[in-house]
Design an enzyme around this catalytic site. Sequence first.
Site, PDB file in Angstrom:
ATOM      1  N   LYS A   1       0.863  -1.192   0.000  1.00  0.00           N
ATOM      2  CA  LYS A   1       0.000   0.000   0.000  1.00  0.00           C
ATOM      3  C   LYS A   1       0.892   1.231   0.000  1.00  0.00           C
ATOM      4  CE  LYS A   1      -4.486   0.672   0.111  1.00  0.00           C
ATOM      5  NZ  LYS A   1      -5.540  -0.232  -0.378  1.00  0.00           N
TER       6      LYS A   1
ATOM      7  N   GLY B   1     -20.819   6.438   2.561  1.00  0.00           N
ATOM      8  CA  GLY B   1     -19.972   6.840   1.440  1.00  0.00           C
ATOM      9  C   GLY B   1     -20.765   6.821   0.150  1.00  0.00           C
TER      10      GLY B   1
ATOM     11  N   GLY C   1     -18.632   7.002  -2.974  1.00  0.00           N
ATOM     12  CA  GLY C   1     -17.518   7.043  -3.914  1.00  0.00           C
ATOM     13  C   GLY C   1     -17.564   5.805  -4.781  1.00  0.00           C
ATOM     14  N   ASN C   2     -16.417   5.428  -5.314  1.00  0.00           N
ATOM     15  CA  ASN C   2     -16.373   4.328  -6.279  1.00  0.00           C
ATOM     16  C   ASN C   2     -17.013   3.039  -5.746  1.00  0.00           C
ATOM     17  OD1 ASN C   2     -14.349   1.822  -7.185  1.00  0.00           O
ATOM     18  ND2 ASN C   2     -15.230   3.011  -8.840  1.00  0.00           N
TER      19      ASN C   2
HETATM   20  P1  NAD Z   1     -13.704   7.319  -2.954  1.00  0.00           P
HETATM   21  O1  NAD Z   1     -12.706   8.357  -2.670  1.00  0.00           O
HETATM   22  O2  NAD Z   1     -14.162   7.104  -4.351  1.00  0.00           O
HETATM   23  O3  NAD Z   1     -15.012   7.602  -2.094  1.00  0.00           O
HETATM   24  C1  NAD Z   1     -14.989   7.729  -0.725  1.00  0.00           C
HETATM   25  C2  NAD Z   1     -16.403   8.134  -0.288  1.00  0.00           C
HETATM   26  O4  NAD Z   1     -16.415   8.177   1.134  1.00  0.00           O
HETATM   27  C3  NAD Z   1     -16.809   9.512  -0.784  1.00  0.00           C
HETATM   28  O5  NAD Z   1     -18.173   9.539  -1.098  1.00  0.00           O
HETATM   29  C4  NAD Z   1     -16.534  10.387   0.424  1.00  0.00           C
HETATM   30  O6  NAD Z   1     -17.333  11.558   0.429  1.00  0.00           O
HETATM   31  C5  NAD Z   1     -16.931   9.435   1.536  1.00  0.00           C
HETATM   32  N1  NAD Z   1     -16.395   9.810   2.843  1.00  0.00           N
HETATM   33  C6  NAD Z   1     -15.128  10.154   3.166  1.00  0.00           C
HETATM   34  N2  NAD Z   1     -15.053  10.471   4.468  1.00  0.00           N
HETATM   35  C7  NAD Z   1     -16.315  10.319   4.966  1.00  0.00           C
HETATM   36  C8  NAD Z   1     -16.900  10.520   6.228  1.00  0.00           C
HETATM   37  N3  NAD Z   1     -16.184  10.957   7.259  1.00  0.00           N
HETATM   38  N4  NAD Z   1     -18.232  10.254   6.369  1.00  0.00           N
HETATM   39  C9  NAD Z   1     -18.981   9.842   5.320  1.00  0.00           C
HETATM   40  N5  NAD Z   1     -18.477   9.658   4.095  1.00  0.00           N
HETATM   41  C10 NAD Z   1     -17.168   9.889   3.938  1.00  0.00           C
HETATM   42  O7  NAD Z   1     -13.150   5.970  -2.292  1.00  0.00           O
HETATM   43  P2  NAD Z   1     -13.491   4.482  -2.672  1.00  0.00           P
HETATM   44  O8  NAD Z   1     -12.594   4.053  -3.750  1.00  0.00           O
HETATM   45  O9  NAD Z   1     -14.964   4.323  -2.833  1.00  0.00           O
HETATM   46  O10 NAD Z   1     -12.996   3.732  -1.340  1.00  0.00           O
HETATM   47  C11 NAD Z   1     -13.807   3.641  -0.175  1.00  0.00           C
HETATM   48  C12 NAD Z   1     -13.215   2.606   0.764  1.00  0.00           C
HETATM   49  O11 NAD Z   1     -13.118   1.352   0.096  1.00  0.00           O
HETATM   50  C13 NAD Z   1     -11.805   2.876   1.288  1.00  0.00           C
HETATM   51  O12 NAD Z   1     -11.699   2.331   2.578  1.00  0.00           O
HETATM   52  C14 NAD Z   1     -10.936   2.092   0.321  1.00  0.00           C
HETATM   53  O13 NAD Z   1      -9.687   1.767   0.887  1.00  0.00           O
HETATM   54  C15 NAD Z   1     -11.779   0.879   0.121  1.00  0.00           C
HETATM   55  N6  NAD Z   1     -11.516   0.131  -1.098  1.00  0.00           N
HETATM   56  C16 NAD Z   1     -11.612   0.697  -2.324  1.00  0.00           C
HETATM   57  C17 NAD Z   1     -11.404  -0.078  -3.460  1.00  0.00           C
HETATM   58  C18 NAD Z   1     -11.580   0.467  -4.844  1.00  0.00           C
HETATM   59  O14 NAD Z   1     -11.421  -0.306  -5.799  1.00  0.00           O
HETATM   60  N7  NAD Z   1     -11.949   1.703  -5.017  1.00  0.00           N
HETATM   61  C19 NAD Z   1     -11.056  -1.418  -3.337  1.00  0.00           C
HETATM   62  C20 NAD Z   1     -10.975  -1.962  -2.066  1.00  0.00           C
HETATM   63  C21 NAD Z   1     -11.211  -1.186  -0.961  1.00  0.00           C
END
Ligand code: NAD
Length: 428
Positions: free
Chosen positions: A106, A218, A220-221
Amino acid sequence: MAGQINAFEMAQKQFDGVAKLLNLDPQISEVLRWPMREYSFRIPVRMDDGSLRVFQGYRVQHNDARGPNKGGIRFHPNETFDTVRALATWMTWKCAVADIPLGGGKGGIIVDPSSITTPEKERLCRGWVQNMWKNIGPRQDVPAPDVGTTPQMMGWMMDEYSRMVGQYTPGVFTGKPLGGGGSEGRTEATGYGVIYTVREAMKHLKMDPSQSVAALEGFGNVSQYAAIGFVEMLGGKIACVSCWDRNDKTSYTYSHKDGVSPRFLLTIVDQYGTIDQKKAKEAGYIIEDGEKWIEKECDVLIPAAIEGHVNGDTVKRMSGRVKIVAEGANGPCTPEADDYFKKNGIFNIPDFLCNAGGVTTSYFESVQNDMNFYWTKHEVLERLDTKMTQAFNAVLQMSEKEKVYMRDAAYMVAIDRVVKAMQLRGWI
Ligand code: NAD
């Protein structure tokens, strides 16, 4: 990270508990409790106004017994070395549980990506690679996007690496844009993967998916495609999603009397996962405090934002109806929350199983890069479903055989595989 929780201490605590259950030799535990290699470096970047700003960068390689290290790069203002260590450790278990031939890594940079311009971001990405290029590569360590990083950034990073080594090397970063070495299905992969595991859990618990309701943290993605998958694949309803509003610097929960429409919200969310409040209100959405998501009446809770938010305090506010907690985010539930789930018979799908869809499709991406032959989205998602279903069932079987909680079972499957690889390589 969440503030009060040290994610790495949490990762070690979880590991120690399972090492005890597995009767693991303490000398082997000592190898696995700590990352094998760690990099910390400063990245000077010329800003658009001519000033020089120095950013803190990290990369941690936890264990590569099963194959090259694999794991995302985070751009986050609260990034710490310990967060990166924890996430690298979880990646080792995630790749092992998903049964893909990769280890755990990471990386990160302490930065709020929304506070810098696109050219500044590009220079920062290239700076990260200039520091790390000798220690990453398709056969060494393959980074990918994570919170705050995007496919475009992976494209720049891959380009910088290719320049440094003097040959086009698409397999060094995954999560690249389509047409730039990326894989079909990568955008949907993590969220859809979450839903494949929820579907299997519902089969096991004999729940009717079409009658079920989910609440997500959340947007996000991960959360976007988990929400879409929950509605479109399972026929369920979404009670709410939440997000961090980067303009207000606070979080909000969004719900709607007819259920949340993830496809609609997708049209009014920015690239950082902040929903446009004005447009949401116009469409009849109710906007409440960011912590409200956990209290909503639902069957499935999907924390898919940030670590440590389901903890000793918040877990008690969960509705009594919740049967499944599917950890879309990494480390969203603390050991205190685990205790609560165990006591109340709540079925937990642990993070490194639940969100393994992203890394599995990243693995598919590097396989396609190696072959220089690309699959259709349908082929990618079909292979992903097969892998996630197999992974879920291996963990469920272990949990039933050893009569242990799902997180412990997932650790048992993963640690077993990593220890075996270390033995086969003659490391231990
Ligand atoms: P992202 O940046 O696309 O989205 C994150 C979301 O969380 C956003 O909507 C943001 O506004 C919200 N957020 C952040 N802080 C917050 C809070 N305090 N309260 C409420 N909402 C909050 O990120 P992502 O890619 O969706 O990743 C989210 C989680 O999933 C992380 O823990 C990441 O490590 C994990 N993850 C992501 C992937 C991937 O492929 N994207 C894969 C495995 C794990």
